[in-house]
Design a protein around this motif. Sequence first.
Motif, PDB file in Angstrom:
ATOM      1  N   LYS A 169       0.850  -1.192   0.000  1.00 54.97           N
ATOM      2  CA  LYS A 169       0.000   0.000   0.000  1.00 54.97           C
ATOM      3  C   LYS A 169       0.883   1.238   0.000  1.00 54.97           C
ATOM      4  CE  LYS A 169      -2.124  -1.290   3.669  1.00 54.97           C
ATOM      5  NZ  LYS A 169      -2.914  -1.261   4.891  1.00 54.97           N
ATOM      6  N   THR A 212      -9.507  -2.749   2.118  1.00 51.33           N
ATOM      7  CA  THR A 212      -8.732  -1.872   3.001  1.00 51.33           C
ATOM      8  C   THR A 212      -9.613  -0.708   3.424  1.00 51.33           C
ATOM      9  OG1 THR A 212      -6.696  -2.366   1.805  1.00 51.33           O
ATOM     10  CG2 THR A 212      -6.694  -0.393   3.159  1.00 51.33           C
ATOM     11  N   ASP A 292      -1.244 -12.714   9.618  1.00 46.77           N
ATOM     12  CA  ASP A 292      -2.675 -12.672   9.957  1.00 46.77           C
ATOM     13  C   ASP A 292      -3.235 -11.260   9.736  1.00 46.77           C
ATOM     14  OD1 ASP A 292      -1.773 -11.170  12.077  1.00 46.77           O
ATOM     15  OD2 ASP A 292      -2.217 -12.691  13.593  1.00 46.77           O
ATOM     16  N   TYR A 293      -2.413 -10.401   9.152  1.00 44.48           N
ATOM     17  CA  TYR A 293      -2.829  -9.042   8.785  1.00 44.48           C
ATOM     18  C   TYR A 293      -3.278  -8.216   9.991  1.00 44.48           C
ATOM     19  CZ  TYR A 293      -2.579  -9.711   3.713  1.00 44.48           C
ATOM     20  OH  TYR A 293      -2.156  -9.902   2.430  1.00 44.48           O
ATOM     21  N   SER A 294      -2.808  -8.587  11.175  1.00 40.84           N
ATOM     22  CA  SER A 294      -3.225  -7.814  12.333  1.00 40.84           C
ATOM     23  C   SER A 294      -2.353  -6.586  12.538  1.00 40.84           C
ATOM     24  CB  SER A 294      -3.195  -8.690  13.592  1.00 40.84           C
ATOM     25  OG  SER A 294      -1.891  -9.182  13.807  1.00 40.84           O
ATOM     26  N   SER A 295      -1.233  -6.519  11.810  1.00 40.34           N
ATOM     27  CA  SER A 295      -0.421  -5.306  11.871  1.00 40.34           C
ATOM     28  C   SER A 295       0.337  -5.164  10.562  1.00 40.34           C
ATOM     29  CB  SER A 295       0.560  -5.365  13.045  1.00 40.34           C
ATOM     30  OG  SER A 295       1.427  -6.457  12.906  1.00 40.34           O
ATOM     31  N   GLN A 296       0.893  -4.009  10.340  1.00 45.84           N
ATOM     32  CA  GLN A 296       1.617  -3.781   9.101  1.00 45.84           C
ATOM     33  C   GLN A 296       2.936  -3.054   9.379  1.00 45.84           C
ATOM     34  OE1 GLN A 296      -1.012  -1.512   6.632  1.00 45.84           O
ATOM     35  NE2 GLN A 296      -1.083   0.233   8.008  1.00 45.84           N
TER      36      GLN A 296
ATOM     37  N   ILE B  56     -10.012 -14.837  10.158  1.00 48.09           N
ATOM     38  CA  ILE B  56      -9.007 -15.602  10.903  1.00 48.09           C
ATOM     39  C   ILE B  56      -9.736 -16.811  11.512  1.00 48.09           C
ATOM     40  CG2 ILE B  56      -7.279 -15.544  12.726  1.00 48.09           C
ATOM     41  CD1 ILE B  56      -6.685 -13.443  10.697  1.00 48.09           C
ATOM     42  N   PHE B  88      -9.580  -6.763  11.225  1.00 52.34           N
ATOM     43  CA  PHE B  88      -8.923  -7.614  10.236  1.00 52.34           C
ATOM     44  C   PHE B  88      -9.444  -7.294   8.839  1.00 52.34           C
ATOM     45  CE2 PHE B  88      -6.609 -10.074  13.093  1.00 52.34           C
ATOM     46  CZ  PHE B  88      -7.403 -10.465  14.145  1.00 52.34           C
ATOM     47  N   THR B  89      -9.318  -6.084   8.470  1.00 48.42           N
ATOM     48  CA  THR B  89      -9.982  -5.689   7.241  1.00 48.42           C
ATOM     49  C   THR B  89      -9.221  -6.086   5.993  1.00 48.42           C
ATOM     50  OG1 THR B  89      -8.925  -3.571   7.522  1.00 48.42           O
ATOM     51  CG2 THR B  89     -11.216  -3.755   8.239  1.00 48.42           C
ATOM     52  N   GLU B  90      -8.015  -6.558   6.138  1.00 46.46           N
ATOM     53  CA  GLU B  90      -7.270  -6.877   4.923  1.00 46.46           C
ATOM     54  C   GLU B  90      -6.939  -8.361   4.836  1.00 46.46           C
ATOM     55  OE1 GLU B  90      -3.928  -4.253   4.604  1.00 46.46           O
ATOM     56  OE2 GLU B  90      -5.174  -2.508   4.910  1.00 46.46           O
ATOM     57  N   SER B  91      -7.392  -9.152   5.771  1.00 43.42           N
ATOM     58  CA  SER B  91      -6.994 -10.560   5.791  1.00 43.42           C
ATOM     59  C   SER B  91      -7.909 -11.386   4.897  1.00 43.42           C
ATOM     60  CB  SER B  91      -7.058 -11.086   7.212  1.00 43.42           C
ATOM     61  OG  SER B  91      -8.392 -11.301   7.571  1.00 43.42           O
TER      62      SER B  91
END
Lengths: 299, 156
Positions: A169, A212, A292-296, B56, B88-91
Amino acid sequence: MPKILLGGSNGTDITGTTQSVVVGQQIVLYGSYTLPSGITVTSQAWTVPGATVGGFNTALTNGGSTATNFSQQSTTFYWVVPATSQQVTFTLNLSNNTSPKVTATFNISGPTLAGVTTQLGQVVITSEPALSLGNYPSIAGIQLTASATPPTGYSNSFEWVQIITNDTKMITLNDNTTTTCVPATTPAGGLPFLDNVYPYDTNNPTTDIPETVLDSTQFRELTRNFSATMYLLWKPGLQNSIFVPLGTVGWQWSGDAVYNAGNQTWTLNSSSKSANAFSASSTYPTWTRYSDYSSQSCH
Amino acid sequence: MILPCLVGTIFLHAASQPLSLSIAAPEQTVQIGSELKIKTTLTNLTNHVITLRDRIRACDYPVQVRDETGNLAPETDYQRHLKCNARFTESRNILVVLKPQESRQDEIIINQLFDLSVPGTYSVQASRTIPKELGPEPIKSNIITISITKYIINLT
């Protein structure tokens, strides 16, 4: 002369016979022999034709096929590609410089005519608002539908594994600085990575709606570039069997969302999306990390 | 006068469960280190279509594993570090559409979530988180028992 036992040291003698098996089936072979007095084994080896693996490791940080070991008295492996008349040889190398060998033949069945059809949604700004491929709950971003003709006596059991190959992004913050963000992975290392968990899904069809959230209090433009490879795998319903790969679908999308402070709305400046044709392959997915996409991670 | 109220209460309770969740273990005894899976079956009990997201898996289907003394099994790093309340908007975002009486199966690898390196008998219960509009509480599954052993003896 040695014998080839199917199923281990107490298995069935299949020396000189032809056996029917299926891809993904656990094959345990044991070379059985009695040595004459004073003779010892210097080495022993299996010759196994065709595409084989020693297993399929599915740990979240260490995924992929494992190596076979064909240099022991017993070997455990799995064929991953159908084939006929595959002659397996067990060779003993003895201290008297002789090398007795025995064979067994295998016919390996497997699913045929495997394929995946894809259906793509549109890149949109949702009401949330979010930049999204597809629009929950009505339209999937991508729907993948698997098909295959199972071998006689078996039914299809599919699973999906998704590897993210790009997910970047580019964000223009409200102070006009820009930052580039990628999902944080475990362990750290970035792309490529396992999408979330193994397996991605066991249902057919499967879907994904990557999205997103757009936060105008933080940024005024967001561009997301995403690409992934979805693996289709198949498994016979036999005890101790493993999934074998049938092929992959690569797919990608991008979108550029811009905030208009005047009317306080997000608009889609540009977008793209595509899915490649299904590519038949016996290559296992491999991964060393997951997100797990919980942080970036941004820089 | 009492009976209608009682019937009404029972009906209200049944109606408050829009989904049912059952779990089963393909193998009830597994060797230490082997993959321990449970299969989940989520069924729409209503007369209308229910739409959900699968994101998840360990957050969609929280699992409790207890040993023979009732203590919770230790969590793996993966489970410990999960942030189920994050956005978890991108998972992974699978669209789940369940028609009336329709079921969807999934599978959970218990070893991903819990350290089951100690042999013994464990009880496993899963639940399914649902959107607030479908009810205030997660849907709980049946409880199953699984044995972890050092060795598997094949008698066949």
